[in-house]
Motif scaffolding. Structure first.
Motif, PDB file in Angstrom:
ATOM      1  N   THR A   1       0.712  -1.167  -0.037  1.00 12.79           N
ATOM      2  CA  THR A   1      -0.074  -0.187   0.046  1.00 12.79           C
ATOM      3  C   THR A   1       0.914   1.260  -0.023  1.00 12.79           C
ATOM      4  N   LYS A   2       0.478   2.094  -0.899  1.00 11.93           N
ATOM      5  CA  LYS A   2       1.216   3.464  -0.914  1.00 11.93           C
ATOM      6  C   LYS A   2       0.032   4.375  -0.642  1.00 11.93           C
ATOM      7  N   THR A   3       0.613   5.847  -0.219  1.00 13.00           N
ATOM      8  CA  THR A   3      -0.463   6.645   0.014  1.00 13.00           C
ATOM      9  C   THR A   3      -0.397   7.807  -1.056  1.00 13.00           C
ATOM     10  N   LEU A   4      -1.237   8.235  -1.630  1.00 11.24           N
ATOM     11  CA  LEU A   4      -1.523   9.309  -2.825  1.00 11.24           C
ATOM     12  C   LEU A   4      -2.861   9.838  -2.448  1.00 11.24           C
ATOM     13  N   GLU A   5      -2.729  11.338  -2.376  1.00 14.46           N
ATOM     14  CA  GLU A   5      -4.045  12.078  -2.298  1.00 14.46           C
ATOM     15  C   GLU A   5      -5.030  12.064  -3.254  1.00 14.46           C
ATOM     16  N   ASP A   6      -6.292  11.535  -2.953  1.00 14.83           N
ATOM     17  CA  ASP A   6      -7.219  11.261  -3.997  1.00 14.83           C
ATOM     18  C   ASP A   6      -6.818  10.473  -5.170  1.00 14.83           C
TER      19      ASP A   6
ATOM     20  N   ASP B 254       3.549   0.386 -16.631  1.00 12.02           N
ATOM     21  CA  ASP B 254       4.449   0.815 -17.848  1.00 12.02           C
ATOM     22  C   ASP B 254       5.562  -0.527 -17.911  1.00 12.02           C
ATOM     23  N   LYS B 255       5.289  -1.344 -18.975  1.00 12.12           N
ATOM     24  CA  LYS B 255       6.089  -2.604 -18.991  1.00 12.12           C
ATOM     25  C   LYS B 255       7.414  -2.150 -19.486  1.00 12.12           C
ATOM     26  N   ASP B 256       7.944  -1.147 -20.014  1.00 11.45           N
ATOM     27  CA  ASP B 256       9.279  -0.643 -20.600  1.00 11.45           C
ATOM     28  C   ASP B 256      10.222  -0.597 -19.276  1.00 11.45           C
ATOM     29  N   THR B 257       9.667   0.062 -18.130  1.00 11.17           N
ATOM     30  CA  THR B 257      10.404   0.346 -17.050  1.00 11.17           C
ATOM     31  C   THR B 257       9.929  -0.440 -16.012  1.00 11.17           C
ATOM     32  N   ASN B 258       9.093  -1.281 -15.828  1.00 15.35           N
ATOM     33  CA  ASN B 258       8.593  -2.178 -14.593  1.00 15.35           C
ATOM     34  C   ASN B 258       7.926  -1.031 -13.717  1.00 15.35           C
ATOM     35  N   SER B 259       7.086  -0.097 -14.100  1.00 16.52           N
ATOM     36  CA  SER B 259       6.706   0.876 -13.084  1.00 16.52           C
ATOM     37  C   SER B 259       5.329   1.051 -13.185  1.00 16.52           C
ATOM     38  N   LEU B 260       4.630   1.299 -12.128  1.00 13.76           N
ATOM     39  CA  LEU B 260       3.104   1.822 -12.016  1.00 13.76           C
ATOM     40  C   LEU B 260       3.019   3.196 -11.791  1.00 13.76           C
ATOM     41  N   TRP B 261       2.291   3.826 -12.653  1.00 13.43           N
ATOM     42  CA  TRP B 261       1.987   5.095 -12.629  1.00 13.43           C
ATOM     43  C   TRP B 261       0.505   5.180 -11.991  1.00 13.43           C
ATOM     44  N   ALA B 262       0.462   6.425 -10.998  1.00 17.31           N
ATOM     45  CA  ALA B 262      -0.716   6.582 -10.729  1.00 17.31           C
ATOM     46  C   ALA B 262      -0.991   8.204 -10.484  1.00 17.31           C
ATOM     47  N   ILE B 263      -2.189   8.669 -10.571  1.00 14.56           N
ATOM     48  CA  ILE B 263      -2.496  10.107 -10.589  1.00 14.56           C
ATOM     49  C   ILE B 263      -3.531  10.226  -9.552  1.00 14.56           C
ATOM     50  N   GLY B 264      -3.324  11.518  -8.826  1.00 16.30           N
ATOM     51  CA  GLY B 264      -4.145  11.852  -7.737  1.00 16.30           C
ATOM     52  C   GLY B 264      -4.445  13.573  -8.002  1.00 16.30           C
ATOM     53  N   LYS B 265      -4.780  14.010  -6.837  1.00 15.49           N
ATOM     54  CA  LYS B 265      -5.287  15.268  -6.729  1.00 15.49           C
ATOM     55  C   LYS B 265      -4.300  16.229  -7.428  1.00 15.49           C
ATOM     56  N   ASN B 266      -3.016  16.480  -7.040  1.00 11.77           N
ATOM     57  CA  ASN B 266      -2.173  17.251  -7.415  1.00 11.77           C
ATOM     58  C   ASN B 266      -0.780  16.371  -7.899  1.00 11.77           C
ATOM     59  N   GLN B 267      -0.755  15.056  -7.992  1.00  6.92           N
ATOM     60  CA  GLN B 267       0.640  14.687  -8.356  1.00  6.92           C
ATOM     61  C   GLN B 267       0.197  13.606  -9.271  1.00  6.92           C
TER      62      GLN B 267
ATOM     63  N   SER C  27      -6.035  23.375  -7.137  1.00  4.50           N
ATOM     64  CA  SER C  27      -5.791  22.200  -7.499  1.00  4.50           C
ATOM     65  C   SER C  27      -6.092  21.654  -9.026  1.00  4.50           C
ATOM     66  N   PRO C  28      -5.514  20.908  -9.756  1.00  2.00           N
ATOM     67  CA  PRO C  28      -5.806  20.269 -10.963  1.00  2.00           C
ATOM     68  C   PRO C  28      -6.974  19.495 -10.875  1.00  2.00           C
ATOM     69  N   TYR C  29      -6.886  18.531  -9.785  1.00  2.00           N
ATOM     70  CA  TYR C  29      -7.445  17.108  -9.454  1.00  2.00           C
ATOM     71  C   TYR C  29      -7.551  16.509 -10.570  1.00  2.00           C
ATOM     72  N   GLY C  30      -6.365  15.623 -10.614  1.00  2.00           N
ATOM     73  CA  GLY C  30      -6.057  14.695 -11.518  1.00  2.00           C
ATOM     74  C   GLY C  30      -7.174  13.618 -11.639  1.00  2.00           C
ATOM     75  N   HIS C  31      -7.727  13.113 -12.949  1.00  2.00           N
ATOM     76  CA  HIS C  31      -8.715  11.985 -13.130  1.00  2.00           C
ATOM     77  C   HIS C  31      -7.940  10.663 -13.730  1.00  2.00           C
ATOM     78  N   ASP C  32      -7.311  11.005 -14.865  1.00  2.00           N
ATOM     79  CA  ASP C  32      -7.081   9.703 -15.746  1.00  2.00           C
ATOM     80  C   ASP C  32      -5.941   9.687 -16.106  1.00  2.00           C
ATOM     81  N   ILE C  33      -5.095   8.545 -16.392  1.00  2.00           N
ATOM     82  CA  ILE C  33      -4.038   8.364 -17.151  1.00  2.00           C
ATOM     83  C   ILE C  33      -4.124   7.125 -18.298  1.00  2.00           C
ATOM     84  N   GLU C  34      -3.574   7.469 -19.353  1.00  2.00           N
ATOM     85  CA  GLU C  34      -3.919   6.612 -20.448  1.00  2.00           C
ATOM     86  C   GLU C  34      -2.486   6.473 -21.161  1.00  2.00           C
ATOM     87  N   PRO C  35      -2.177   5.413 -21.915  1.00  2.00           N
ATOM     88  CA  PRO C  35      -1.145   5.454 -23.013  1.00  2.00           C
ATOM     89  C   PRO C  35      -1.559   6.367 -24.198  1.00  2.00           C
TER      90      PRO C  35
END
Length: 625
Positions: free
Chosen positions: A423-428, A435-448, A478-486
């Protein structure tokens, strides 16, 4: 549910139409703000991403419907239209003979570009394990399932016969139903009907659709077969599931990827069940036809789709159509059968259900947990990793969680997934993308926007690398992030949508990609990263057709045509919300098409303007980037 607020070659033109210009044009010069301690990585090259064409199965909610089936015998004239079996061939050396008849309504596929079609059957008994032939032929005249007999059965249409060879169901070769993943059952068999269905649906010289006759050898018992009928029987050990009924499967409009959208409005389908919110699937080839056709297929986690809830915890409240839905390669979930290569990850904020479902079978599940209802966690994002682990974004508790494949194994008690593996903390927290190229999980929240290094197998999330989202166009909120897509076609880019608008993000930060925009504004970028927040895509230049307003709930591009779809609410650029609908939903999916007369266009499409309640819309593309 609270959800905060000179002509180029064809391929190049399509990529530009999707917002993919960084590697096709010269980047602006000047200070790019890159870290001087190490050379900036080069932007990833463009790739061609395969897309999945629409695949519809006949059923009570779908544009192909099952109409009727029955069998006839030379030894009686009884009505067999309500029985749970169909019979073919002879069980006694030719004394008793059987033939079966079926019909499907394919009228809503008239004129469609049919790629393939097949009849799916479940073989529950056989006269020989050697697998003798059976045959399918279109018939030349109409028939009544309760009145058809051996004596009055219609003649056949010549030139369309097709055959298949199989035999299962005896003691020496038993059928083995797999109710939790029906397409992997060994008795699922298919017979090709491509030529017949094309003839039924072509615009000119159309073959009248009077259904099919199924038959097998009528001299020797070795060819005898019993198939499940359209009337499942709870008492039958195999023929009790809807997936095992005779089903027409059609792949159509190749090159027109599927669009999926969770619809919270409880539609009166007229079939089983009468009303339900559903995840709906649309043919993207001609959205203007949606009012006539509606979605070509729908999915609900119910008995019809072989979805089991043995402990009663997976659906503690009503399913609301799905907040998130992604198509992925099966990877760790790969199996035999038609649906062995792809799965659909789905998460529903209202009920808290998270599931990995075989696609395109849409029957059964390979992973299922509940992460808490809307009031408890407010699930927004779901992603399935190549190792089978599943990540979720929970806005109410400000968390990104990873659950292991083992925790979601079918049949597990709730205690198996009571605690997430990581578990990791990310506001909203709102949306996730692996991301399979870097073995990373991207996440979007309120400001980040945050990148978490990911360990395949264990599911461990490493220390976050945060990127601050540009402030809203007002310069302070705040921008309030909603979605990330390739950004399909450019693996260096991601789409980012927020209450503030839509932008692209460069993972490499290799070159300056910012131009003056409605959002991010030049003022907001004074202390931003011009190598990260990219507004140099073509539809931003052309009257800002994608980034036209705020409150963007989802965004994504079609890797085939370059079209972009978005959903947005409560903004002048958005379609008006339906009266009485949830404030975070819209009745329309907005398209930005490239190109009409050389210029992109923006238009709204819907199939129930007065009722539909969409949150996110997705191109059903299995690639992570």
């Amino acid at each position: 549910m609270i959800r905060h607020k000179g002509r180029l070659p064809r391929l190049a033109a399509l990529l530009i139409g999707a917002g993919l210009t960084a590697s096709l044009v010269t980047a602006p010069s000047g200070d790019d703000g890159a870290d001087a301690s190490a050379p900036a990585p080069e932007a990833a090259a463009y790739t061609v991403t395969p897309a999945v064409s629409p695949f519809v199965q006949s059923g009570p909610r779908n544009i192909i419907t099952r109409v009727q089936d029955t069998y006839v015998s030379n030894v009686d004239s009884a009505d067999h239209s309500t029985e749970h079996l169909l019979r073919l061939g002879t069980p006694d050396g030719g004394t008793t003979k059987y033939r079966s008849f079926l019909k499907f309504d394919v009228s809503k596929l008239n004129g469609a570009d049919i790629k393939s079609a097949s009849l799916r059957m479940y073989n529950s008994d056989t006269g020989s394990c050697d697998g003798y032939w059976m045959y399918a032929n279109p018939v030349a005249a109409a028939w009544d399932p309760s009145a058809i007999t051996w004596a009055n059965q219609p003649a056949l249409v010549t030139g369309y016969e097709t055959s298949a060879k199989f035999g299962l169901g005896s003691a020496a070769c038993p059928d083995r139903p797999v109710d939790s993943d029906p397409d992997t059952s060994n008795a699922i068999k298919r017979i090709d009907l491509t030529a017949t269905v094309k003839a039924w649906t072509r615009m000119q010289d159309r073959l009248p659709n009077n259904g099919l006759r199924l038959s097998a050898g009528e001299l020797g018992s070795v060819a005898y077969k019993e198939l499940c009928s359209m009337n499942p029987a709870a008492s039958d050990p195999a023929c009790h599931l809807s997936y095992y009924t005779p089903t027409l499967e059609v792949e159509f409009n190749p090159g027109a990827p599927v669009i999926s959208a969770g619809d919270e409005y409880a539609v009166n389908y007229g079939g089983y069940p009468a009303t339900s919110s559903a995840l709906e699937f649309y043919d993207s080839s001609n959205p203007s036809l949606w009012p006539a056709t509606g979605p070509y297929q729908r999915w609900v986690p119910d008995a019809y789709h072989s979805f089991k809830d043995p402990y009663g915890d997976l659906l503690p409240t009503t399913f609301a159509g799905g907040t998130e839905h992604r198509l992925r390669a099966a990877d760790a979930y790969e199996t035999t059968g038609l649906s062995g290569k792809q799965v659909m990850a789905i998460g529903d904020g209202q009920s808290g259900l998270v599931a990995v479902v075989p696609y395109p079978a849409l029957s059964g599940a390979r992973f299922a947990i509940n992460v808490g209802t809307e009031q408890e966690t407010n699930l927004h994002g779901v992603e399935v990793m190549p190792d089978g682990n599943v990540a979720v974004a929970l806005s109410k508790v400000n968390q990104v969680r990873v659950y292991t494949k083992a925790q979601g194994a079918i049949g597990n008690a709730p205690s198996a997934y009571a605690t997430a593996a990581y578990t990791k903390t990310l506001e909203d927290a709102h949306s996730l993308l692996f991301d399979k190229d870097t073995n990373s999980l991207w996440a979007i929240g309120k400001n980040q926007l945050v990148r978490y290094p990911y360990t395949l197998g264990t599911g461990e999330l490493g220390e976050p690398e945060p990127f601050t989202l540009p402030l809203n166009a007002d310069g302070y909120s705040s921008p309030y992030g909603h979605d990330i897509e390739p950004v399909y076609g450019n693996p260096d880019r991601m789409w980012v949508s927020a209450n503030a608008g839509i932008v692209q993000f460069s993972k490499s930060g290799a070159a300056s990609c910012y131009k003056t925009s409605r959002w991010p504004t030049s003022t907001a970028m004074e202390h931003g990263e011009p190598n990260r927040w990219c507004t140099d895509y073509i539809d931003e230049d052309h009257e800002k057709l994608i980034n036209q307003g705020g409150m963007a709930k989802s965004v994504g591009n079609d890797p085939v045509s370059g079209r972009v779809i978005t959903t947005c609410v409560k903004d002048p650029a958005c379609h008006a919300t339906v009266a009485g609908a949830a404030a975070w939903t819209t009745p329309a999916i907005t398209f930005v098409d490239c190109c009409v007369n050389g210029e992109p266009t923006r238009h709204h499409e819907f199939w129930r303007e007065t009722n539909a309640q969409y949150y996110r819309a997705r191109w059903m593309v299995p690639s992570y980037n």
